[in-house]
Design a protein around this motif. Structure first.
Motif, mmCIF file in Angstrom:
data_model
loop_
_atom_site.group_PDB
_atom_site.id
_atom_site.type_symbol
_atom_site.label_atom_id
_atom_site.label_comp_id
_atom_site.label_asym_id
_atom_site.label_seq_id
_atom_site.Cartn_x
_atom_site.Cartn_y
_atom_site.Cartn_z
ATOM 1 N N GLY A 132 0.760 -1.247 -0.107
ATOM 2 C CA GLY A 132 -0.193 0.090 -0.162
ATOM 3 C C GLY A 132 0.872 1.090 0.084
ATOM 4 O O GLY A 132 0.341 2.242 -0.151
ATOM 5 N N PHE A 133 1.914 0.978 0.430
ATOM 6 C CA PHE A 133 3.117 2.315 0.187
ATOM 7 C C PHE A 133 3.789 2.571 -0.959
ATOM 8 O O PHE A 133 4.757 3.288 -0.982
ATOM 9 C CB PHE A 133 4.001 2.416 1.558
ATOM 10 C CG PHE A 133 3.148 2.787 2.840
ATOM 11 C CD1 PHE A 133 3.013 4.242 3.101
ATOM 12 C CD2 PHE A 133 2.768 1.806 3.683
ATOM 13 C CE1 PHE A 133 2.352 4.540 4.279
ATOM 14 C CE2 PHE A 133 2.097 2.081 4.811
ATOM 15 C CZ PHE A 133 1.779 3.642 4.987
ATOM 16 N N ALA A 134 3.599 1.396 -1.869
ATOM 17 C CA ALA A 134 4.524 1.143 -2.896
ATOM 18 C C ALA A 134 4.087 2.422 -3.804
ATOM 19 O O ALA A 134 2.975 2.718 -3.726
ATOM 20 C CB ALA A 134 4.316 0.020 -3.847
ATOM 21 N N PRO A 135 5.195 2.906 -4.772
ATOM 22 C CA PRO A 135 4.650 4.134 -5.786
ATOM 23 C C PRO A 135 3.228 3.703 -6.619
ATOM 24 O O PRO A 135 3.090 2.398 -6.888
ATOM 25 C CB PRO A 135 5.674 4.144 -6.701
ATOM 26 C CG PRO A 135 6.939 3.631 -5.949
ATOM 27 C CD PRO A 135 6.166 2.537 -4.922
ATOM 28 N N ARG A 136 2.409 4.673 -6.776
ATOM 29 C CA ARG A 136 0.994 4.327 -7.469
ATOM 30 C C ARG A 136 1.411 5.045 -9.014
ATOM 31 O O ARG A 136 1.929 6.149 -9.056
ATOM 32 C CB ARG A 136 0.003 5.037 -6.896
ATOM 33 C CG ARG A 136 -0.629 4.517 -5.391
ATOM 34 C CD ARG A 136 -1.408 5.403 -4.646
ATOM 35 N NE ARG A 136 -0.713 6.642 -4.015
ATOM 36 C CZ ARG A 136 0.257 6.430 -3.036
ATOM 37 N NH1 ARG A 136 0.472 5.269 -2.523
ATOM 38 N NH2 ARG A 136 0.914 7.631 -2.718
ATOM 39 N N GLY A 137 1.078 4.015 -9.709
ATOM 40 C CA GLY A 137 1.341 4.592 -11.288
ATOM 41 C C GLY A 137 2.873 4.212 -11.765
ATOM 42 O O GLY A 137 3.663 3.710 -10.674
ATOM 43 N N ALA A 138 3.037 4.663 -12.828
ATOM 44 C CA ALA A 138 4.307 4.182 -13.401
ATOM 45 C C ALA A 138 5.758 5.229 -12.921
ATOM 46 O O ALA A 138 5.375 6.292 -12.590
ATOM 47 C CB ALA A 138 4.327 4.193 -15.020
ATOM 48 N N LEU A 139 6.773 4.648 -12.756
ATOM 49 C CA LEU A 139 7.856 5.213 -12.383
ATOM 50 C C LEU A 139 8.816 5.583 -13.656
ATOM 51 O O LEU A 139 8.729 4.868 -14.604
ATOM 52 C CB LEU A 139 9.053 4.278 -11.627
ATOM 53 C CG LEU A 139 8.230 3.951 -9.956
ATOM 54 C CD1 LEU A 139 9.528 3.003 -9.663
ATOM 55 C CD2 LEU A 139 8.241 5.133 -9.491
ATOM 56 N N HIS A 140 9.175 6.825 -13.597
ATOM 57 C CA HIS A 140 10.211 6.993 -14.645
ATOM 58 C C HIS A 140 11.490 7.614 -14.118
ATOM 59 O O HIS A 140 11.348 8.205 -12.994
ATOM 60 C CB HIS A 140 9.529 8.167 -15.815
ATOM 61 C CG HIS A 140 9.308 9.507 -15.361
ATOM 62 N ND1 HIS A 140 7.951 9.854 -14.641
ATOM 63 C CD2 HIS A 140 9.846 10.460 -15.128
ATOM 64 C CE1 HIS A 140 7.860 10.817 -14.108
ATOM 65 N NE2 HIS A 140 9.140 11.632 -14.555
ATOM 66 N N ASP A 143 18.185 8.206 -17.994
ATOM 67 C CA ASP A 143 19.001 6.837 -18.220
ATOM 68 C C ASP A 143 20.226 6.750 -17.437
ATOM 69 O O ASP A 143 20.705 5.534 -17.167
ATOM 70 C CB ASP A 143 19.690 7.118 -19.858
ATOM 71 C CG ASP A 143 18.455 7.225 -20.816
ATOM 72 O OD1 ASP A 143 17.273 6.377 -20.514
ATOM 73 O OD2 ASP A 143 18.787 7.648 -21.901
ATOM 74 N N TRP A 144 20.874 7.750 -16.905
ATOM 75 C CA TRP A 144 22.018 7.537 -16.064
ATOM 76 C C TRP A 144 21.424 6.827 -14.899
ATOM 77 O O TRP A 144 22.675 6.277 -14.298
ATOM 78 C CB TRP A 144 22.565 9.121 -15.759
ATOM 79 C CG TRP A 144 21.883 9.946 -14.875
ATOM 80 C CD1 TRP A 144 21.121 11.049 -15.478
ATOM 81 C CD2 TRP A 144 21.792 9.699 -13.202
ATOM 82 N NE1 TRP A 144 20.202 11.535 -14.085
ATOM 83 C CE2 TRP A 144 21.056 11.078 -13.134
ATOM 84 C CE3 TRP A 144 22.265 8.999 -12.433
ATOM 85 C CZ2 TRP A 144 20.755 10.954 -11.562
ATOM 86 C CZ3 TRP A 144 22.096 9.420 -11.163
ATOM 87 C CH2 TRP A 144 21.261 10.247 -10.797
ATOM 88 N N ALA A 145 20.398 7.279 -14.115
ATOM 89 C CA ALA A 145 19.934 6.328 -13.043
ATOM 90 C C ALA A 145 19.877 4.867 -13.205
ATOM 91 O O ALA A 145 19.995 4.072 -12.358
ATOM 92 C CB ALA A 145 18.624 7.005 -12.435
ATOM 93 N N ARG A 146 19.454 4.635 -14.180
ATOM 94 C CA ARG A 146 19.278 3.098 -14.518
ATOM 95 C C ARG A 146 20.669 2.673 -14.758
ATOM 96 O O ARG A 146 20.943 1.448 -14.130
ATOM 97 C CB ARG A 146 18.439 3.045 -15.787
ATOM 98 C CG ARG A 146 17.155 2.693 -15.677
ATOM 99 C CD ARG A 146 16.315 2.165 -16.916
ATOM 100 N NE ARG A 146 16.348 3.416 -17.984
ATOM 101 C CZ ARG A 146 15.721 4.458 -18.240
ATOM 102 N NH1 ARG A 146 14.795 4.772 -17.151
ATOM 103 N NH2 ARG A 146 15.699 5.096 -19.239
ATOM 104 N N GLU A 147 21.413 3.356 -15.591
ATOM 105 C CA GLU A 147 23.144 2.972 -15.707
ATOM 106 C C GLU A 147 23.649 2.651 -14.391
ATOM 107 O O GLU A 147 24.390 1.908 -14.184
ATOM 108 C CB GLU A 147 23.672 3.698 -16.689
ATOM 109 C CG GLU A 147 25.095 3.148 -16.893
ATOM 110 C CD GLU A 147 25.710 4.455 -17.899
ATOM 111 O OE1 GLU A 147 27.031 4.354 -18.174
ATOM 112 O OE2 GLU A 147 24.969 4.940 -18.699
ATOM 113 N N ILE A 148 23.650 3.633 -13.405
ATOM 114 C CA ILE A 148 24.280 3.635 -11.960
ATOM 115 C C ILE A 148 23.921 2.564 -11.241
ATOM 116 O O ILE A 148 24.549 1.885 -10.347
ATOM 117 C CB ILE A 148 23.973 4.832 -11.292
ATOM 118 C CG1 ILE A 148 25.244 5.186 -10.430
ATOM 119 C CG2 ILE A 148 22.962 4.993 -10.437
ATOM 120 C CD1 ILE A 148 25.219 6.499 -9.753
#
Length: 153
Positions: A132-140, A143-148
């Motif tokens: 219930g505390f997980a993010p609601r909706g899609a995360l975005h 690119d650098w954050a995915r790479e790190i």
């Protein structure tokens, strides 16, 4: 305004050095302070798969704190971003947060996997992870954050 907090416990075991990657298999325990808590403080936590651990980057010196922008991990091929747009340890209040898999609960000891804090780190709080505390909706994210994070866990 000063805010005073008392650690609820300490990280025991796991890594001794704050390296950037490969935290996924790291196992550590959180030992609650026996002068403040009894085993009932962790009662029921074993029925959750994950816990959110809030801790203090206590080995970051005042001269290492970042208040403005920097390149994550010092990589100039990544954009220079504000400290609040990244999760580095050199934060103004030195607070770290990590979601870990619960391995076991035994008395005043919580064993976890995937905690990116080192042996001896003060733990400020432990919270069960609830959907219930997980993010609601899609995360975005950029690119650098995915790479790190590619090798982090």
């Amino acid at each position: 305004m000063d805010i005073v907090m008392q650690p609820v416990g300490q990280v025991r075991g796991g890594r001794n050095v704050p390296e950037d990657d490969d935290w996924g298999r790291s196992r550590a325990a959180i030992a609650l302070d026996p002068s403040r808590f009894g085993p009932e403080a962790l009662a029921g936590l074993e029925s959750f798969s994950h816990a959110e651990i809030v801790y203090l980057f206590d080995r970051v010196g005042d001269d290492e704190i970042t208040l403005g922008a920097r390149h994550p991990r010092g990589r100039t091929d990544w954009p220079k971003i504000g400290i609040f747009a990244q999760r580095g340890k050199n934060r103004p209040n030195r607070i770290g947060v990590s979601v870990c898999r619960i391995v076991a609960v035994d008395g005043l000891r919580l064993e976890v996997e995937g905690l990116d804090a080192i042996d001896g780190t003060p733990v400020l709080d432990i919270k069960p992870v609830m959907s219930g505390f997980a993010p609601r909706g899609a995360l975005h994210e950029p690119d650098w954050a995915r790479e790190i994070m590619a090798e982090y866990w």
